[in-house]
Design a protein around this motif. Structure first.
Motif, PDB file in Angstrom:
ATOM      1  N   ARG A  88      41.501  46.917  23.860  1.00 20.92           N
ATOM      2  CA  ARG A  88      41.020  47.873  24.870  1.00 20.92           C
ATOM      3  C   ARG A  88      39.689  47.460  25.473  1.00 20.92           C
ATOM      4  O   ARG A  88      39.393  47.838  26.615  1.00 20.92           O
ATOM      5  N   VAL A  89      38.874  46.722  24.732  1.00 20.79           N
ATOM      6  CA  VAL A  89      37.532  46.387  25.242  1.00 20.79           C
ATOM      7  C   VAL A  89      37.463  44.968  25.805  1.00 20.79           C
ATOM      8  O   VAL A  89      36.408  44.530  26.253  1.00 20.79           O
ATOM      9  N   MET A  90      38.577  44.237  25.815  1.00 17.35           N
ATOM     10  CA  MET A  90      38.600  42.909  26.432  1.00 17.35           C
ATOM     11  C   MET A  90      38.736  43.036  27.944  1.00 17.35           C
ATOM     12  O   MET A  90      39.438  43.911  28.451  1.00 17.35           O
ATOM     13  N   ARG A  91      38.042  42.143  28.672  1.00 18.76           N
ATOM     14  CA  ARG A  91      38.041  42.177  30.130  1.00 18.76           C
ATOM     15  C   ARG A  91      38.051  40.750  30.684  1.00 18.76           C
ATOM     16  O   ARG A  91      37.420  39.860  30.113  1.00 18.76           O
ATOM     17  N   PRO A  92      38.724  40.526  31.831  1.00 17.28           N
ATOM     18  CA  PRO A  92      38.499  39.279  32.569  1.00 17.28           C
ATOM     19  C   PRO A  92      37.274  39.480  33.464  1.00 17.28           C
ATOM     20  O   PRO A  92      37.181  40.481  34.186  1.00 17.28           O
ATOM     21  N   TYR A  93      36.318  38.563  33.405  1.00 18.50           N
ATOM     22  CA  TYR A  93      35.081  38.757  34.175  1.00 18.50           C
ATOM     23  C   TYR A  93      34.457  37.403  34.482  1.00 18.50           C
ATOM     24  O   TYR A  93      34.153  36.622  33.574  1.00 18.50           O
ATOM     25  N   GLN A  94      34.308  37.126  35.781  1.00 22.14           N
ATOM     26  CA  GLN A  94      33.669  35.902  36.249  1.00 22.14           C
ATOM     27  C   GLN A  94      34.253  34.644  35.590  1.00 22.14           C
ATOM     28  O   GLN A  94      33.536  33.729  35.187  1.00 22.14           O
TER      29      GLN A  94
END
Length: 427
Positions: free
Chosen positions: A197-203
């Motif tokens: 839930r706290v993983m994100r794709p970012y830059q």
């Protein structure tokens, strides 16, 4: 590029409860002969001799890695993250499923002896004249090369590679949970759903919201505990030592033109460095166990004894040492030789070590991608700079020396050893 299945396929799984297959390409890959071979390869090698439940396969692990990757991508797509390249969804799923397709029987012992690497074999299977390659080419002519690039960590998009191979990837998350389940220990458990839930794709990176840091700390501590309590268990290592000695002895005999009573073509080609993809498909643990059984009746006493030890679980004894005294080791080798025991096959010093988390160090060879935290102001920070727990286990090669030897021989001849060696072996 991708075709949905007419009807979703579901695998019942003890770790993830259910594994969902929704793409025709994934279903076709699972049904290739190369992927089905993974049912005949244990996930934990010799660990079943220590933890009797550790009989699970690379097949089940690979399905688990696929499922975690599918969940991560589904979460990215539900939240419409702009940094996620949607067109690479199927590519990620295929790489996750196939990342271990090149594992051989008792992988690490064979790799150590014969200089093979399962990642290279995974790429050879993906790119070669195989059923796996045929399925991938149906998705696109360049698809096999792209999947191989992810497995080899040469693919251009870091965000795609890191889902399958990083310090917080689907591979590690599945094997920790799966290995803990089948060995019956609690060390490998952590809150997978919270991490997802706290993983994100970012830059261009896979990052973790700072609010999820404690879940990641728990994951890294689980990995730390699993290595020292399960993967590096001294009894498991003893079995690996004997297995490595078996392959060493068999290779030496082959190179000495010894006439084996039993030798199949895949093993022969393994010894002469001429192993083909077709040979590799036949090289599974059923074949290797058959070879060990047959070699236990060979005329060469060393090979026969080592194979019998492995099959009957008559493993080497071990003592734990804080340091190695070279003088003592030389005298111990000499004593073994004096009584007709070859120390090259009956004495081993093992020093298992692992990095639970490797702090980011730019320019260092074989650099591992760091775990990055994303704060409320969209700033990225490497996790060890914020977590004392991670900092305490970072970048430290921990371990102790283990000296392995045949207990019954030492017991029989101990009185004839010098006092210093008697003291060492009575520790």
């Amino acid at each position: 590029m991708t075709t949905p299945l007419h009807e979703e396929k579901v695998f019942k799984d003890p770790v993830h409860k259910y594994i969902y297959v929704q793409d025709q390409t994934i279903w076709d890959l699972i049904n290739t002969k190369e992927f089905q071979r993974l049912r005949r390869i244990r996930q934990l090698g010799t660990c079943f001799l220590t933890f009797h439940g550790a009989e699970h396969s690379r097949f089940s692990h690979s399905l688990g890695v696929y499922e975690i990757t599918r969940k991560i991508i589904s979460q990215f797509e539900r939240n419409a993250y702009v940094d996620w390249p949607k067109e690479e969804r199927l590519l990620c799923l295929c790489a996750a499923l196939l990342h271990d397709v090149g594992h051989g029987p008792f992988s690490h012992s064979i790799e150590k002896t014969f200089g093979t690497h399962h990642e290279e074999w995974s790429c050879r299977i993906v790119l070669g004249d195989t059923e796996v390659n045929q399925v991938l080419r149906q998705a696109s002519p360049t698809f096999p090369q792209q999947v191989a690039g992810i497995i080899a960590k040469t693919y251009t998009h870091e965000i795609v590679v890191s889902l399958v191979s990083s310090q917080l990837d689907a591979d590690r998350m599945d094997y920790l949970l799966r290995d803990a389940y089948f060995t019956g220990v609690n060390y490998g458990t952590f809150d997978l759903e919270r991490i997802l839930r706290v993983m994100r794709p970012y830059q261009g990176h896979i990052v973790v919201k700072e609010s999820g840091m404690h879940a990641v700390e728990d994951y890294l501590m689980s990995r730390y505990q699993m290595y020292w309590q399960v993967y590096f268990h001294p009894v498991t290592r003893s079995a690996e030592v004997i297995l490595h000695k078996i392959f060493q002895r068999a290779k030496h005999l082959y190179e000495s033109s010894y006439s084996f009573r039993f030798m199949l073509p895949p093993l022969l080609n393994l010894f002469n460095q001429a192993l083909t993809v077709d040979d590799y498909y036949l090289l599974d643990e059923a074949l290797m166990q058959t070879a060990l059984m047959q070699w236990s009746m060979e005329e060469d006493r060393t090979l026969a004894d080592l194979c019998s030890r492995f099959l009957q679980r008559r493993l080497f004894q071990y003592i734990t040492l804080e340091r190695i005294d070279d003088g003592q080791m030389e005298r111990l080798r000499a004593q073994l030789e004096r009584f007709g025991i070859d120390p090259a096959y009956y004495l081993e010093i093992d020093f298992p070590s692992d990095l639970s988390y490797d702090v980011y160090r730019p320019g260092v060879h074989d650099e591992k991608l760091p775990i990055l935290l994303l704060d409320s102001k969209d700033r990225l920070t490497e996790i060890s700079r914020k977590s004392e727990i991670v900092r305490s286990i970072s970048g430290i090669h921990m371990g102790k020396y283990h000296l392995y030897y045949p207990q019954e021989f030492i017991t029989k001849h101990l009185s004839q050893f010098d006092p210093d060696l008697q003291k060492l072996l009575s520790t």
